[in-house]
Design a protein around this motif. Structure first.
Motif, PDB file in Angstrom:
ATOM      1  N   GLY A  23       0.768  -1.288   0.110  1.00  0.00           N
ATOM      2  CA  GLY A  23      -0.062  -0.363   0.235  1.00  0.00           C
ATOM      3  C   GLY A  23       0.643   1.309   0.031  1.00  0.00           C
ATOM      4  O   GLY A  23       0.377   2.319   0.416  1.00  0.00           O
ATOM      5  N   LEU A  24       1.896   0.897  -0.562  1.00  0.00           N
ATOM      6  CA  LEU A  24       3.207   1.891  -0.627  1.00  0.00           C
ATOM      7  C   LEU A  24       2.578   2.858  -1.725  1.00  0.00           C
ATOM      8  O   LEU A  24       2.519   4.853  -1.520  1.00  0.00           O
ATOM      9  N   VAL A  25       1.546   2.525  -2.856  1.00  0.00           N
ATOM     10  CA  VAL A  25       1.076   4.192  -3.690  1.00  0.00           C
ATOM     11  C   VAL A  25       0.045   3.719  -4.254  1.00  0.00           C
ATOM     12  O   VAL A  25      -0.784   2.050  -3.176  1.00  0.00           O
ATOM     13  N   GLY A  26      -0.469   4.889  -3.991  1.00  0.00           N
ATOM     14  CA  GLY A  26      -2.276   4.873  -4.443  1.00  0.00           C
ATOM     15  C   GLY A  26      -2.821   4.828  -5.636  1.00  0.00           C
ATOM     16  O   GLY A  26      -2.477   4.937  -6.602  1.00  0.00           O
ATOM     17  N   SER A  27      -3.950   6.175  -5.523  1.00  0.00           N
ATOM     18  CA  SER A  27      -4.872   6.527  -6.563  1.00  0.00           C
ATOM     19  C   SER A  27      -3.962   7.336  -7.521  1.00  0.00           C
ATOM     20  O   SER A  27      -4.194   6.788  -8.616  1.00  0.00           O
ATOM     21  N   GLU A  28      -2.615   7.587  -7.736  1.00  0.00           N
ATOM     22  CA  GLU A  28      -1.847   8.082  -9.070  1.00  0.00           C
ATOM     23  C   GLU A  28      -1.348   7.270  -9.906  1.00  0.00           C
ATOM     24  O   GLU A  28      -1.344   7.660 -11.223  1.00  0.00           O
ATOM     25  N   THR A  29      -1.721   5.876  -9.129  1.00  0.00           N
ATOM     26  CA  THR A  29      -0.786   4.388 -10.687  1.00  0.00           C
ATOM     27  C   THR A  29      -1.766   5.013 -11.395  1.00  0.00           C
ATOM     28  O   THR A  29      -0.972   4.600 -12.804  1.00  0.00           O
ATOM     29  N   ASN A  30      -3.144   5.175 -11.783  1.00  0.00           N
ATOM     30  CA  ASN A  30      -3.455   5.303 -13.099  1.00  0.00           C
ATOM     31  C   ASN A  30      -3.396   6.163 -14.035  1.00  0.00           C
ATOM     32  O   ASN A  30      -3.266   5.994 -15.211  1.00  0.00           O
ATOM     33  N   THR A  31      -3.327   7.494 -13.116  1.00  0.00           N
ATOM     34  CA  THR A  31      -1.710   8.771 -14.129  1.00  0.00           C
ATOM     35  C   THR A  31      -0.985   8.040 -14.356  1.00  0.00           C
ATOM     36  O   THR A  31      -0.652   8.359 -15.448  1.00  0.00           O
ATOM     37  N   LEU A  32      -0.185   7.959 -13.751  1.00  0.00           N
ATOM     38  CA  LEU A  32       1.222   7.912 -13.679  1.00  0.00           C
ATOM     39  C   LEU A  32       0.976   6.440 -15.412  1.00  0.00           C
ATOM     40  O   LEU A  32       1.994   6.425 -15.956  1.00  0.00           O
ATOM     41  N   GLN A  33       0.093   5.137 -15.338  1.00  0.00           N
ATOM     42  CA  GLN A  33       0.565   4.227 -16.210  1.00  0.00           C
ATOM     43  C   GLN A  33      -0.098   5.279 -17.809  1.00  0.00           C
ATOM     44  O   GLN A  33       0.630   4.895 -18.380  1.00  0.00           O
ATOM     45  N   HIS A  34      -0.994   6.161 -18.025  1.00  0.00           N
ATOM     46  CA  HIS A  34      -0.730   6.776 -18.723  1.00  0.00           C
ATOM     47  C   HIS A  34      -0.377   7.460 -19.035  1.00  0.00           C
ATOM     48  O   HIS A  34       0.612   7.704 -20.747  1.00  0.00           O
ATOM     49  N   PHE A  35       1.084   8.385 -18.384  1.00  0.00           N
ATOM     50  CA  PHE A  35       2.358   8.833 -19.098  1.00  0.00           C
ATOM     51  C   PHE A  35       3.165   7.558 -19.202  1.00  0.00           C
ATOM     52  O   PHE A  35       4.014   7.456 -20.075  1.00  0.00           O
ATOM     53  N   ALA A  36       3.534   6.821 -18.880  1.00  0.00           N
ATOM     54  CA  ALA A  36       4.394   5.559 -18.707  1.00  0.00           C
ATOM     55  C   ALA A  36       3.967   5.068 -19.805  1.00  0.00           C
ATOM     56  O   ALA A  36       4.840   4.368 -20.526  1.00  0.00           O
ATOM     57  N   GLU A  37       2.356   4.667 -20.457  1.00  0.00           N
ATOM     58  CA  GLU A  37       2.460   4.240 -21.665  1.00  0.00           C
ATOM     59  C   GLU A  37       3.095   5.188 -23.477  1.00  0.00           C
ATOM     60  O   GLU A  37       3.317   4.324 -24.012  1.00  0.00           O
ATOM     61  N   PHE A  38       3.602   5.651 -22.615  1.00  0.00           N
ATOM     62  CA  PHE A  38       4.625   7.080 -23.256  1.00  0.00           C
ATOM     63  C   PHE A  38       5.427   6.113 -23.395  1.00  0.00           C
ATOM     64  O   PHE A  38       6.296   6.498 -25.285  1.00  0.00           O
ATOM     65  N   GLY A  39       6.235   4.578 -22.981  1.00  0.00           N
ATOM     66  CA  GLY A  39       7.072   4.205 -23.389  1.00  0.00           C
ATOM     67  C   GLY A  39       7.249   3.313 -24.336  1.00  0.00           C
ATOM     68  O   GLY A  39       8.204   2.704 -25.743  1.00  0.00           O
ATOM     69  N   VAL A  40       5.683   2.730 -24.808  1.00  0.00           N
ATOM     70  CA  VAL A  40       5.510   2.238 -25.963  1.00  0.00           C
ATOM     71  C   VAL A  40       5.695   2.559 -26.681  1.00  0.00           C
ATOM     72  O   VAL A  40       5.955   2.422 -28.187  1.00  0.00           O
ATOM     73  N   VAL A  41       4.854   4.063 -27.310  1.00  0.00           N
ATOM     74  CA  VAL A  41       5.456   5.055 -28.345  1.00  0.00           C
ATOM     75  C   VAL A  41       7.030   5.094 -28.436  1.00  0.00           C
ATOM     76  O   VAL A  41       7.185   5.197 -29.766  1.00  0.00           O
ATOM     77  N   MET A  42       7.367   5.507 -27.398  1.00  0.00           N
ATOM     78  CA  MET A  42       9.204   5.601 -27.816  1.00  0.00           C
ATOM     79  C   MET A  42       9.844   4.485 -28.271  1.00  0.00           C
ATOM     80  O   MET A  42      10.728   3.456 -29.302  1.00  0.00           O
ATOM     81  N   MET A  43       9.226   2.763 -28.007  1.00  0.00           N
ATOM     82  CA  MET A  43      10.128   1.634 -28.312  1.00  0.00           C
ATOM     83  C   MET A  43       9.787   1.157 -29.893  1.00  0.00           C
ATOM     84  O   MET A  43      10.125   1.383 -30.600  1.00  0.00           O
ATOM     85  N   LEU A  44       8.239   1.928 -30.424  1.00  0.00           N
ATOM     86  CA  LEU A  44       8.211   1.427 -30.915  1.00  0.00           C
ATOM     87  C   LEU A  44       8.359   2.660 -32.419  1.00  0.00           C
ATOM     88  O   LEU A  44       9.041   1.935 -33.611  1.00  0.00           O
ATOM     89  N   PHE A  45       8.809   3.759 -31.749  1.00  0.00           N
ATOM     90  CA  PHE A  45      10.362   4.629 -32.967  1.00  0.00           C
ATOM     91  C   PHE A  45      10.858   3.934 -33.165  1.00  0.00           C
ATOM     92  O   PHE A  45      11.865   3.779 -33.815  1.00  0.00           O
ATOM     93  N   LEU A  46      11.732   3.091 -32.136  1.00  0.00           N
ATOM     94  CA  LEU A  46      13.049   2.865 -31.940  1.00  0.00           C
ATOM     95  C   LEU A  46      12.662   1.068 -32.935  1.00  0.00           C
ATOM     96  O   LEU A  46      13.644   0.918 -33.753  1.00  0.00           O
ATOM     97  N   VAL A  47      11.319   0.477 -32.665  1.00  0.00           N
ATOM     98  CA  VAL A  47      11.661  -0.349 -33.770  1.00  0.00           C
ATOM     99  C   VAL A  47      11.672  -0.180 -35.776  1.00  0.00           C
ATOM    100  O   VAL A  47      11.688  -0.887 -36.127  1.00  0.00           O
ATOM    101  N   GLY A  48      10.990   1.055 -35.665  1.00  0.00           N
ATOM    102  CA  GLY A  48      10.720   1.852 -36.967  1.00  0.00           C
ATOM    103  C   GLY A  48      12.131   1.807 -37.494  1.00  0.00           C
ATOM    104  O   GLY A  48      12.656   1.522 -38.883  1.00  0.00           O
ATOM    105  N   LEU A  49      13.170   2.107 -36.819  1.00  0.00           N
ATOM    106  CA  LEU A  49      14.298   2.743 -37.162  1.00  0.00           C
ATOM    107  C   LEU A  49      14.824   1.853 -37.173  1.00  0.00           C
ATOM    108  O   LEU A  49      15.932   1.307 -38.144  1.00  0.00           O
ATOM    109  N   GLU A  50      14.574   0.322 -37.047  1.00  0.00           N
ATOM    110  CA  GLU A  50      15.425  -0.944 -37.820  1.00  0.00           C
ATOM    111  C   GLU A  50      15.119  -1.635 -38.460  1.00  0.00           C
ATOM    112  O   GLU A  50      15.141  -2.857 -39.104  1.00  0.00           O
ATOM    113  N   LEU A  51      14.128  -0.805 -38.817  1.00  0.00           N
ATOM    114  CA  LEU A  51      13.257  -1.235 -40.534  1.00  0.00           C
ATOM    115  C   LEU A  51      13.103  -0.794 -41.171  1.00  0.00           C
ATOM    116  O   LEU A  51      12.664   0.850 -41.402  1.00  0.00           O
TER     117      LEU A  51
END
Length: 642
Positions: A45-73
């Motif tokens: 219980g060290l973290v709480g309701s901010e998790t959902n907000t952080l998840q939307h922000f962290a989804e940008f990691g998927v965006v960056m990952m696909l950018f790097l994948v595109g660079l390889e193709l």
């Protein structure tokens, strides 16, 4: 402000502790992040309701990952993937939607809700799968390539799904979902360039956005990065790279498209850019941190209260989704002729639900397509399936792959119908060079290798080789070891190489044994086993490269050659002393310190020799070469070549 620092510390500390432990136990970093999230969230219980907000922000990691994948193709490579991208990916999404929809209807859901659930579960986790592929070096395998094609199609398919879900709205859910929508709008007000536009105008705006990414990426990015690079400030280049990725993601969001798709397209456009490698090195750390944060938020976001109240149904649905998707994928793998362990890798790696499932679930609530209580349960199913994905990879690594590794060598050995002066055990990159040199000089060789694919590859280039285990006495007898003059050991297993050397020198002492060593210890073991000549596979190539390094650093080529020869001679002069010290060390552990001291002494001898003027004269290695005498024992006669 203090609260943000504390929360950041909690997330980072959880990752720093859990991920290395998970890697050490062979669980992979993804499972480490998920475990860290579960601990700091539902358990401690060290973290709480901010998790959902952080998840939307962290989804940008998927965006960056696909950018790097595109660079390889490169675009040509993407075009070459079109059949698997559309055929394999399209069938996976379509068949999975239909199967899940049928089962949902059988359990009493309306067809529109069942269709929405089918779309949600048809997607897999791009973040987890590609991250695990990279860690386990599976990206270049046949199963990995096909899985990537499906993941790419799924990311593209999210766009029409987002467009179609509003059409599935249930009138009876409008009032019930209104409060959820109003609450979400207070925290997250979406901007849009296409809101209220007719269909034809929306299509034009989308095409213009895609065209701007392609044309701008091709013609404008290079001048921009040249200008930024001229400043010689790495932090400005980092800022420019982030500006590019964030800008494209924002543009795609403004026109209602997937940010991940837009950045992937930009990466493909920039794949041929001279700044590609610099972009990869700049974006990679941000991608890694954000993806790690995303996985932590998935673990921290698991609602244990809902899970406990609905434990049976959630668990059944989770395993049901995994089994259904795995069966569909396995069937498609058979249809598209994905073979052996790659078929299982393809099926198991994509059997989970994905991070875009959370996006579709949220979007479904906002557009009144699914009830809120149903969404809570479906969110748990998505999260748990992602949580179990590393376990599927462990199942593949520990259970399935070893069986195929054993089975691929159950083929009966080839009938060796040739005899030769030299038998070569192992036809990898090392054995190939030895074989080519001997054959081009008229010596007949018999090549044996235990890798089926390697044997077939050699036959394709007209290099006759035989499948079999060269360490088997009966196979060596069939190959003519009793009449052979020489055995070249180039197999890739030190223990088997040493055992083969011992057997040959004991049973056929007249056979000259030349062996490849992987390192100094293997070299000593081969010498002790009786090998006539050993060579470390990297020694001479490293010495040659080191000589060129000296010349490129300004050392005169003559002096570089002289120093290289001196290094070789010093190593040669010390080899017996080190070997004797090694023997004492292996016989009695107390001599370990003595062996280390001898090695350090060799380094000091090398250093003194390089600085000593007495060595400036010509080395033995630099004297003119003279051929061996005609009657030398080391020269085969013409009859022996045949």
């Amino acid at each position: 402000m203090t609260a943000y620092f504390i929360q950041a510390f909690i997330y980072l500390a959880a990752a720093v502790i859990a991920v290395p432990l998970a890697k050490r136990f062979g669980l992979g970093s993804v499972l480490g992040y998920l475990i860290a999230g579960v601990f700091i969230g539902p358990i401690a219980g060290l973290v709480g309701s901010e998790t959902n907000t952080l998840q939307h922000f962290a989804e940008f990691g998927v965006v960056m990952m696909l950018f790097l994948v595109g660079l390889e193709l490169e675009p040509r490579m993407l075009w070459d993937m079109r059949k698997k991208l559309i055929g394999l990916g399209g069938l996976q999404v379509g068949v999975t939607i239909l199967v899940v929809m049928g089962i949902a209807i059988a359990f009493g859901f309306s067809w529109s809700v069942a269709l929405t659930v089918g779309m949600i579960f048809s997607l897999s986790s791009t973040a987890i799968v590609l991250q695990t592929f990279n860690e386990k070096n599976l990206t270049k395998t046949e199963g990995g390539k096909n899985a990537f094609s499906v993941l790419l199609f799924q990311d593209i398919a999210v766009i029409p799904m987002l467009a179609f879900i509003p059409l599935l709205a249930l009138p009876e859910l409008v009032e019930k979902a209104r409060s959820v929508v109003s609450t979400a709008s207070e925290h997250h007000e979406e901007l849009s360039l296409v809101a209220g536009l007719p269909g034809w105008a929306y299509g034009i705006v989308v095409l213009l956005a895609i065209a701007s990414v392609v044309i701008g990426g091709h013609y404008l990015s290079r001048p921009l990065f040249r200008f930024v690079a001229s400043s010689s400030l790495r932090e400005i280049f980092t800022a420019a790279a982030l500006m590019l990725v964030i800008g494209i993601a924002a543009l795609m969001s403004l026109v209602g498209l997937s940010p991940a798709l837009g950045t992937f397209l930009a990466g493909v456009v920039l794949a041929n850019s001279e700044f590609r490698h610099e972009l990869e090195s700049v974006i990679e750390p941000f991608k890694g941190l954000l993806l790690g944060l995303f996985f932590i938020t998935v673990g921290a976001g698991i609602n244990f209260t809902v899970l406990i109240d609905n434990f049976g149904p959630v668990l059944a649905m989770t395993f049901g989704v995994i089994v259904i998707k795995a069966l569909v994928l396995f069937l498609l793998a058979m249809i598209f002729k994905i073979q052996n362990s790659d078929r299982w890798l393809f099926a198991l790696s994509l059997a989970q639900a994905g991070e875009f499932g959370f996006v579709l679930l949220s979007y479904s609530v906002q557009n009144h397509a699914i009830a809120v209580d149903t969404v809570q349960i479906l969110s748990l199913v998505v999260a748990l399936s992602m949580f179990l994905t590393p376990g599927l990879f462990i199942l593949f690594d520990k259970v399935i792959l070893p069986r195929y590794e054993q089975n691929k060598n159950t083929r009966d050995p080839d009938v060796i119908d040739e005899k030769g002066t030299v038998i070569i055990a192992g036809i990898g990159r090392f054995g190939q060079i030895v074989n080519r040199l001997l054959r081009t000089n008229g010596f007949k060789t018999v090549v044996i290798d235990h890798e089926t694919q390697q044997v077939e590859n050699m036959r394709k280039i007209n290099t006759k080789s035989f499948y079999g285990d060269a360490t088997k006495p009966d196979l060596l007898h069939t190959a003519g070891i009793a009449d052979a003059k020489m055995l070249v050991i180039a197999i890739d297993n030190p223990d088997r190489a040493v055992a083969l050397t011992e057997y040959i020198k004991h049973t056929y002492p007249h056979v000259i044994v030349l062996a490849r060593a992987f390192d100094r210890t293997t070299l000593y073991r081969l010498r002790k086993a009786g090998a006539d000549f050993m060579v470390s596979e990297t020694f001479h190539s490293a010495l040659k490269l080191g000589k060129h390094a000296l010349t490129r650093l300004g050392v005169h080529p003559f002096k570089a050659e002289q120093q290289s020869a001196l290094f070789f001679e010093t190593e040669l002069a010390q080899k017996n002393t080190l070997y004797e010290a090694w023997q004492r060390f292996t016989e009695d552990d107390k001599h370990l310190v003595h062996y280390r001291d001898m090695f350090i002494q060799l380094e000091e001898t090398l250093s003194r020799a390089m600085k000593d003027e007495r060595y400036r004269s010509f080395s033995k290695m630099e004297r003119s070469w003279t051929p061996p005498p005609k009657q030398s024992d080391c020269v085969f006669s013409q009859s022996e070549k045949e």
